[in-house]
Design an enzyme around this catalytic site. Structure first.
Site: not given
Length: 482
Positions: A12, A38, A113-114, A254
């Protein structure tokens, strides 16, 4: 987005802003800069200091907020937002964040996020206390833990809840009287803070979102920190001091946008250094260097600069094709890739090619691209990967959690070369990756999580431990397992 081609996805992107009349519009703009993190859903919660207002939906940000009136109903001078790709939880509207919590006097919302590595354990404990979950995502558990905490004030409830979670997490919370940010004890998922000229404070996943809303970078949020922003300014505290920075190396390889800076390291420059290093580690004679668009272009430039082999734009990506990573069959996914990528035949035909990519996950996309170049008349194709061989899964917020899904866990480098049909294949070494990123840390060896390449996880795996050991033992990923 590049991750739609490769089928490797981060969870996210989060964004929050405090103290400006244009909070909702700026949150939209900030999320737009984070769309690469996302594409499944998006949501915004605004704060008028009396009430929290939410709008969310499935799809890209522009699709969710296609009707301008959806932004107009989000009143207030503070807001948080979220864009989602699911690593935990189903693809449904109930899992789209921010989540709202209204069971205690201080109503609040969270964006996450995670991935929590003890989510199953926490869910069992919370269920035993009568908690009714609003989603099947692990992201909401922080809010549930806050609501059941027996601490007296809201800040202490946050600290209490944060100390019960394990894994990689970066949270932004919005209460009616303050905005908070929480980073896991390893800082695995990035969070940054900035300030705009009007005095408003921004907290988000990447510096590219700060740039989008014209906020000046202040600092990275450090492991174990609890940040509070309210009418009195910024307060920096901690919920734990048992910390060690091990930021996810895949952010540099990335996930992050190349114009972002993470803990003082330019993502673009780090990728160029990765490309240059793999050129030194795996030299080859060739006519032209190509990068797989878009996340590998920085590394391809670095390879070309170091090797002296010219770089050219031999591959084009169509930006207007629907997502492919959620297609239900491999045949449909491959068709999606074929619609996304095409080659410039004049650059390819009769040439010895160095094809630079950032990683190989399952190998299907690499196999297709190599064949695409052969069909365009390439004389030979030498694949160079600007990261180490991806052998181990991630449990901190990337959607591959089984070694069986990774071609690097199932084949040797020579075997992968044969599987993708390349003339040669070379990966960047782990030491080369660490040196290329060049993260400077006090009292630490390099400050990076490289577990995907060497199996050295910075934390226990908790609920994932048994599954991981079974698969790793079956695939002989490491010796001496019980």
């Amino acid at each position: 987005m590049a991750n739609e081609v490769k089928s490797l996805n981060d969870e996210c992107g989060v964004f929050g802003i405090w103290g400006t009349p244009d909070a909702t519009r700026l949150t939209y703009d900030g999320l737009h800069a984070l769309q690469h993190r996302g594409q499944e859903g998006a949501g915004i919660v605004s704060n008028d200091h009396n009430q929290l207002h939410r709008y969310r939906g499935l799809g890209l940000l522009a699709q969710v907020f296609e009707d301008p009136q959806t932004l107009e109903i989000l009143n207030g001078n503070s807001a948080i937002g979220h864009i989602r790709y699911a690593t935990a939880g189903s693809h449904s509207i109930n899992n789209i964040q921010p989540f709202l919590f209204e069971n205690i006097s201080n109503h609040f919302a969270i964006s996450h996020n995670g991935n929590l590595t003890n989510a199953d354990t926490l869910k069992r404990e919370l269920s035993a206390k009568g908690v009714q979950f609003q989603s099947d995502s692990d992201s909401e558990l922080f809010g549930d833990l806050i609501e059941v905490s027996e601490m007296d004030n809201f800040t202490d409830k946050i600290k209490d809840a944060a100390n019960r979670m394990r894994g990689g997490f970066a949270y932004i919370l919005m209460a009616t009287d303050a905005m908070y940010a929480v980073s896991d004890p390893n800082g695995l998922r990035p969070l940054v803070m900035g300030k705009r000229a009007d005095g408003s404070v921004v907290i988000c996943s990447e510096t590219c979102a700060l740039d989008q809303v014209r906020a000046e970078f202040i600092r990275d949020i450090q492991p174990g920190e609890l940040i509070k922003v309210d009418g009195d300014g910024i307060k920096i505290g901690h919920y734990t001091t048992d910390t060690e920075l091990t930021v996810c190396s895949m952010e540099y390889i990335y996930f992050a946008r190349p114009d972002s800076v993470i803990h003082g390291v330019s993502v673009h420059e780090a990728r160029k250094r990765m490309g240059a290093r793999v050129a030194r580690e795996h030299p080859v004679k060739a006519d032209v260097v190509l990068g797989v668009p878009n996340s590998s272009l920085s590394a391809a430039i670095g390879y070309a600069n170091e090797s002296g082999i010219p770089y050219d734009m031999g591959m084009i990506k169509n930006q207007y094709v629907a997502r492919t990573f959620i297609e239900p069959t491999q045949k449909k996914r491959e068709r999606g890739v074929s619609m996304k990528l095409s080659v410039v035949k004049s650059v390819i035909e009769g040439k010895d090619i160095v094809l630079v990519d950032d990683s190989i996950v399952r190998g299907t996309t690499s196999r297709y691209i190599v064949q695409l170049l052969r069909d365009a008349g390439a004389k030979s194709i030498h694949v160079r990967i600007a990261s180490p061989d991806l052998k181990f899964p991630c449990f901190y917020g990337i959607d591959i959690q089984k070694p069986s899904e990774l071609i690097g866990a199932n084949y040797s480098v020579d075997g992968i070369r044969d599987q993708i049909g390349a003339d040669s294949l070379g990966y960047l070494s782990v030491d080369g990756l660490i040196d290329s990123i060049g993260l400077k840390c006090d009292n630490q060896y390099h400050g990076l999580c490289t577990a995907y390449f060497d199996g050295k996880y910075p934390t226990p795996l908790y609920d994932y431990e048994a599954m991981y050991k079974r698969e790793a033992k079956r695939l002989h990923l490491y010796e001496g397992m019980d």
